[in-house]
Motif scaffolding. Sequence first.
Motif, PDB file in Angstrom:
ATOM      1  N   ALA A   1       0.832  -1.206   0.000  1.00 46.22           N
ATOM      2  CA  ALA A   1       0.000   0.000   0.000  1.00 46.22           C
ATOM      3  C   ALA A   1       0.867   1.257   0.000  1.00 46.22           C
ATOM      4  CB  ALA A   1      -0.927  -0.006   1.210  1.00 46.22           C
ATOM      5  N   ALA A   2       1.979   1.219   0.723  1.00 47.07           N
ATOM      6  CA  ALA A   2       2.862   2.385   0.772  1.00 47.07           C
ATOM      7  C   ALA A   2       3.508   2.639  -0.591  1.00 47.07           C
ATOM      8  CB  ALA A   2       3.930   2.180   1.843  1.00 47.07           C
ATOM      9  N   LEU A   3       3.958   1.589  -1.257  1.00 44.38           N
ATOM     10  CA  LEU A   3       4.553   1.765  -2.585  1.00 44.38           C
ATOM     11  C   LEU A   3       3.500   2.197  -3.600  1.00 44.38           C
ATOM     12  CD1 LEU A   3       6.960  -1.319  -2.826  1.00 44.38           C
ATOM     13  CD2 LEU A   3       7.531   1.035  -2.215  1.00 44.38           C
ATOM     14  N   ASP A   4       2.309   1.622  -3.487  1.00 44.93           N
ATOM     15  CA  ASP A   4       1.246   1.969  -4.430  1.00 44.93           C
ATOM     16  C   ASP A   4       0.822   3.428  -4.282  1.00 44.93           C
ATOM     17  OD1 ASP A   4      -0.540   1.000  -6.536  1.00 44.93           O
ATOM     18  OD2 ASP A   4      -2.149   1.322  -5.090  1.00 44.93           O
ATOM     19  N   ALA A   5       1.008   3.981  -3.098  1.00 45.15           N
ATOM     20  CA  ALA A   5       0.663   5.393  -2.882  1.00 45.15           C
ATOM     21  C   ALA A   5       1.656   6.333  -3.579  1.00 45.15           C
ATOM     22  CB  ALA A   5       0.631   5.694  -1.384  1.00 45.15           C
ATOM     23  N   ASP A   6       2.798   5.796  -3.978  1.00 43.28           N
ATOM     24  CA  ASP A   6       3.777   6.570  -4.751  1.00 43.28           C
ATOM     25  C   ASP A   6       3.347   6.513  -6.214  1.00 43.28           C
ATOM     26  OD1 ASP A   6       5.950   7.424  -6.277  1.00 43.28           O
ATOM     27  OD2 ASP A   6       7.442   6.522  -4.940  1.00 43.28           O
ATOM     28  N   PRO A   7       2.918   7.607  -6.818  1.00 43.81           N
ATOM     29  CA  PRO A   7       2.339   7.563  -8.167  1.00 43.81           C
ATOM     30  C   PRO A   7       3.291   7.069  -9.247  1.00 43.81           C
ATOM     31  CG  PRO A   7       2.740   9.833  -7.468  1.00 43.81           C
ATOM     32  CD  PRO A   7       2.936   8.975  -6.268  1.00 43.81           C
ATOM     33  N   ARG A   8       4.579   7.048  -8.975  1.00 45.96           N
ATOM     34  CA  ARG A   8       5.531   6.576  -9.979  1.00 45.96           C
ATOM     35  C   ARG A   8       5.332   5.097 -10.298  1.00 45.96           C
ATOM     36  NH1 ARG A   8      11.088   8.226  -7.215  1.00 45.96           N
ATOM     37  NH2 ARG A   8       9.941   7.313  -5.454  1.00 45.96           N
ATOM     38  N   PHE A   9       4.894   4.325  -9.323  1.00 49.16           N
ATOM     39  CA  PHE A   9       4.779   2.885  -9.546  1.00 49.16           C
ATOM     40  C   PHE A   9       3.696   2.562 -10.569  1.00 49.16           C
ATOM     41  CE2 PHE A   9       7.495   2.670  -5.892  1.00 49.16           C
ATOM     42  CZ  PHE A   9       8.195   1.492  -6.069  1.00 49.16           C
ATOM     43  N   ARG A  10       2.501   3.111 -10.388  1.00 44.43           N
ATOM     44  CA  ARG A  10       1.443   2.836 -11.366  1.00 44.43           C
ATOM     45  C   ARG A  10       1.786   3.441 -12.728  1.00 44.43           C
ATOM     46  NH1 ARG A  10      -4.637   2.880  -8.730  1.00 44.43           N
ATOM     47  NH2 ARG A  10      -4.143   1.743  -6.814  1.00 44.43           N
ATOM     48  N   LYS A  11       2.414   4.618 -12.710  1.00 48.01           N
ATOM     49  CA  LYS A  11       2.739   5.287 -13.972  1.00 48.01           C
ATOM     50  C   LYS A  11       3.722   4.468 -14.804  1.00 48.01           C
ATOM     51  CE  LYS A  11       4.718   9.553 -15.863  1.00 48.01           C
ATOM     52  NZ  LYS A  11       5.318  10.874 -15.542  1.00 48.01           N
ATOM     53  N   LEU A  12       4.747   3.906 -14.174  1.00 47.33           N
ATOM     54  CA  LEU A  12       5.798   3.221 -14.919  1.00 47.33           C
ATOM     55  C   LEU A  12       5.517   1.734 -15.132  1.00 47.33           C
ATOM     56  CD1 LEU A  12       8.923   4.912 -13.304  1.00 47.33           C
ATOM     57  CD2 LEU A  12       8.056   5.244 -15.621  1.00 47.33           C
ATOM     58  N   THR A  13       4.833   1.098 -14.178  1.00 46.79           N
ATOM     59  CA  THR A  13       4.582  -0.343 -14.318  1.00 46.79           C
ATOM     60  C   THR A  13       3.234  -0.645 -14.950  1.00 46.79           C
ATOM     61  OG1 THR A  13       3.485  -0.694 -12.172  1.00 46.79           O
ATOM     62  CG2 THR A  13       5.911  -0.704 -12.197  1.00 46.79           C
ATOM     63  N   GLY A  14       2.314   0.328 -14.925  1.00 45.20           N
ATOM     64  CA  GLY A  14       0.983   0.090 -15.462  1.00 45.20           C
ATOM     65  C   GLY A  14       0.121  -0.787 -14.579  1.00 45.20           C
ATOM     66  N   ASN A  15       0.546  -1.000 -13.334  1.00 46.06           N
ATOM     67  CA  ASN A  15      -0.151  -1.913 -12.428  1.00 46.06           C
ATOM     68  C   ASN A  15      -0.214  -1.355 -11.018  1.00 46.06           C
ATOM     69  OD1 ASN A  15      -0.465  -4.719 -13.926  1.00 46.06           O
ATOM     70  ND2 ASN A  15       1.550  -3.928 -14.493  1.00 46.06           N
ATOM     71  N   ILE A  16      -1.239  -1.781 -10.290  1.00 48.22           N
ATOM     72  CA  ILE A  16      -1.242  -1.605  -8.847  1.00 48.22           C
ATOM     73  C   ILE A  16      -0.068  -2.383  -8.266  1.00 48.22           C
ATOM     74  CG2 ILE A  16      -2.513  -2.291  -6.749  1.00 48.22           C
ATOM     75  CD1 ILE A  16      -5.101  -1.799  -8.297  1.00 48.22           C
ATOM     76  N   VAL A  17       0.502  -1.917  -7.178  1.00 44.49           N
ATOM     77  CA  VAL A  17       1.485  -2.705  -6.432  1.00 44.49           C
ATOM     78  C   VAL A  17       0.704  -3.648  -5.515  1.00 44.49           C
ATOM     79  CG1 VAL A  17       3.467  -2.687  -4.889  1.00 44.49           C
ATOM     80  CG2 VAL A  17       3.139  -0.804  -6.510  1.00 44.49           C
ATOM     81  N   PHE A  18       0.595  -4.893  -5.920  1.00 48.10           N
ATOM     82  CA  PHE A  18      -0.138  -5.879  -5.125  1.00 48.10           C
ATOM     83  C   PHE A  18       0.781  -6.489  -4.063  1.00 48.10           C
ATOM     84  CE2 PHE A  18      -2.509  -5.805  -9.105  1.00 48.10           C
ATOM     85  CZ  PHE A  18      -3.828  -5.849  -8.674  1.00 48.10           C
ATOM     86  N   PRO A  19       0.224  -6.934  -2.930  1.00 48.20           N
ATOM     87  CA  PRO A  19       1.058  -7.579  -1.900  1.00 48.20           C
ATOM     88  C   PRO A  19       1.816  -8.795  -2.426  1.00 48.20           C
ATOM     89  CG  PRO A  19      -1.094  -7.030  -1.001  1.00 48.20           C
ATOM     90  CD  PRO A  19      -1.167  -6.757  -2.472  1.00 48.20           C
ATOM     91  N   GLY A  20       1.251  -9.476  -3.442  1.00 45.80           N
ATOM     92  CA  GLY A  20       1.927 -10.651  -3.978  1.00 45.80           C
ATOM     93  C   GLY A  20       3.113 -10.349  -4.860  1.00 45.80           C
ATOM     94  N   PHE A  21       3.283  -9.088  -5.287  1.00 46.17           N
ATOM     95  CA  PHE A  21       4.374  -8.741  -6.189  1.00 46.17           C
ATOM     96  C   PHE A  21       5.714  -8.725  -5.430  1.00 46.17           C
ATOM     97  CE2 PHE A  21       1.949  -6.387  -9.831  1.00 46.17           C
ATOM     98  CZ  PHE A  21       1.177  -7.515 -10.031  1.00 46.17           C
ATOM     99  N   THR A  22       6.807  -8.624  -6.162  1.00 52.62           N
ATOM    100  CA  THR A  22       8.129  -8.813  -5.557  1.00 52.62           C
ATOM    101  C   THR A  22       8.618  -7.597  -4.787  1.00 52.62           C
ATOM    102  OG1 THR A  22       8.566 -10.096  -7.572  1.00 52.62           O
ATOM    103  CG2 THR A  22      10.382  -9.820  -6.033  1.00 52.62           C
ATOM    104  N   ALA A  23       8.426  -6.403  -5.319  1.00 52.19           N
ATOM    105  CA  ALA A  23       8.981  -5.202  -4.684  1.00 52.19           C
ATOM    106  C   ALA A  23       8.523  -5.030  -3.227  1.00 52.19           C
ATOM    107  CB  ALA A  23       8.637  -3.966  -5.514  1.00 52.19           C
ATOM    108  N   PRO A  24       7.215  -5.152  -2.929  1.00 53.51           N
ATOM    109  CA  PRO A  24       6.824  -4.983  -1.527  1.00 53.51           C
ATOM    110  C   PRO A  24       7.407  -6.051  -0.608  1.00 53.51           C
ATOM    111  CG  PRO A  24       4.957  -5.712  -2.856  1.00 53.51           C
ATOM    112  CD  PRO A  24       6.042  -5.313  -3.800  1.00 53.51           C
TER     113      PRO A  24
END
Length: 484
Positions: A108-131
């Motif tokens: 949720a903290a990473l997803d609140a950073d607008p750069r993530f959705r802008k560059l990846t085209g995706n929500i940052v889901f808990p299942g993804f690697t970065a979080p």
Amino acid sequence: MYLGLDLGTSGVKALLIDAGQTIVGSGHGSLEVSRPHPGWSEQNPDDWIRACEEAIAELKASHPKQLAAVKGFGLSGQMHGATLLDAGDKVLRPCILWNDTRSHVEAAALDADPRFRKLTGNIVFPGFTAPKLAWVKNNEPGVFAKVAKVLLPKDFLRLWLTGEHISEMSDSAGTSWLDVGKRRWSAELLAATSLDEGKMPSLVEGTAKAGALRGELASKWGMQGGIPIAGGAGDNAASACGMGTVGEGHAFVSLGTSGVLFAANAAYLPNPASAVHTFCHALPNTWHQMGVILSATDSLNWLSEITGKNAGDLTAELGETLKAPSGVSFLPYLSGERTPHNDSAIRGSFTGLAHESSRAVLTQAVLEGVAFAFRDSFEALAKAGTTLTRVTAIGGGSRSRYWLKAIATALGLPVDIPADGDFGAAFGAARLGLIAATGADPLSVCTAPDTDATVEPDIAFSGAYAEAYQRYRALYPAIKGATE
């Protein structure tokens, strides 16, 4: 001969095909998942190597001459796993898997950073690697300090097979570190999680050569050294290569443990607000979109445990003739949901139960609930600019003709059933190995199987299904509001 290796959550499959893409043989090695705490899901990467060796040993025992004739490998694997290595390529901790939800706060903290959705085209889901890496930094700082390389599961197998740190676009798109439109790592997003490109594998397309088989393993398996290994793909993209779902508008619906509505795209069409996954495809200059249901056949398996009847018997009680929805609704959110809600905390429910709600009625509601979850994904894909005219059904749940009729009617689309054969991720990986080894045209290799039958929407129940879907849609906010 060409070999496809698919690293799944429950096992490794090795599949041999010949130059004409006829399946020659297969082997399997089993895996188990560790769940040391609620919401955790882990595996020991060394177990992946053991399972891979078991699978190939089985092939060597049954088809030694064909295995010796292999000219190319392809790799497929479960996505999103965080495999952490030190400077000597030693595993630092068990791999945190795709269905692990411990990093929901970090996501949720990473997803609140607008750069993530802008560059990846995706929500940052808990299942993804970065979080997951953010969680390790916050909770296991000693481990994080030693991280020299972050690999996805199949790419850890590649390291063992080739000695090289290499990944490809489709799997890497599920990390939240890839600039999905430009098909390259984003230094900006890596820095946001205190990492840099030096800790990432190099990137190739899934059809390209990505290392060669080490001589030690080649000798052990009776194969030639230096066999090229393709970049490969994440499991869903690999399945798409196996199914020939690589052209614009082609789509499949996968009824596995989880459920996927997968559509191939010729352009990058992100719409993160809909919780649709927009990833690179395994073929160059192609992308794909996925709506993801976390509990598809898992919902039926849950009911099977509760009732003491196996899943096949439960669906057999319904017959093959579609019935109107009974008024009992089921939300298949047994472990949360991705598309369209991105809600790891929501849980499933039955509503509308009455004295006359028999076991068969509950089974019918489960099948309809999953069908309506696919309808949610269908609507989300439409909002992202993808138009579908038909889908092909794959996965274990597609053996239920009743379920396919429910899905066809819920989507308002014909559902094609492929001819008998194995067109899954291991087959797709073998196809990618063939392409990397021979330089063949990807589109000429990744063709669709023949259609055995088509399930059409039942027009007589279109109105009833539309009403039931609206009831289904209304339940999520009601249940969420009642459980907050």
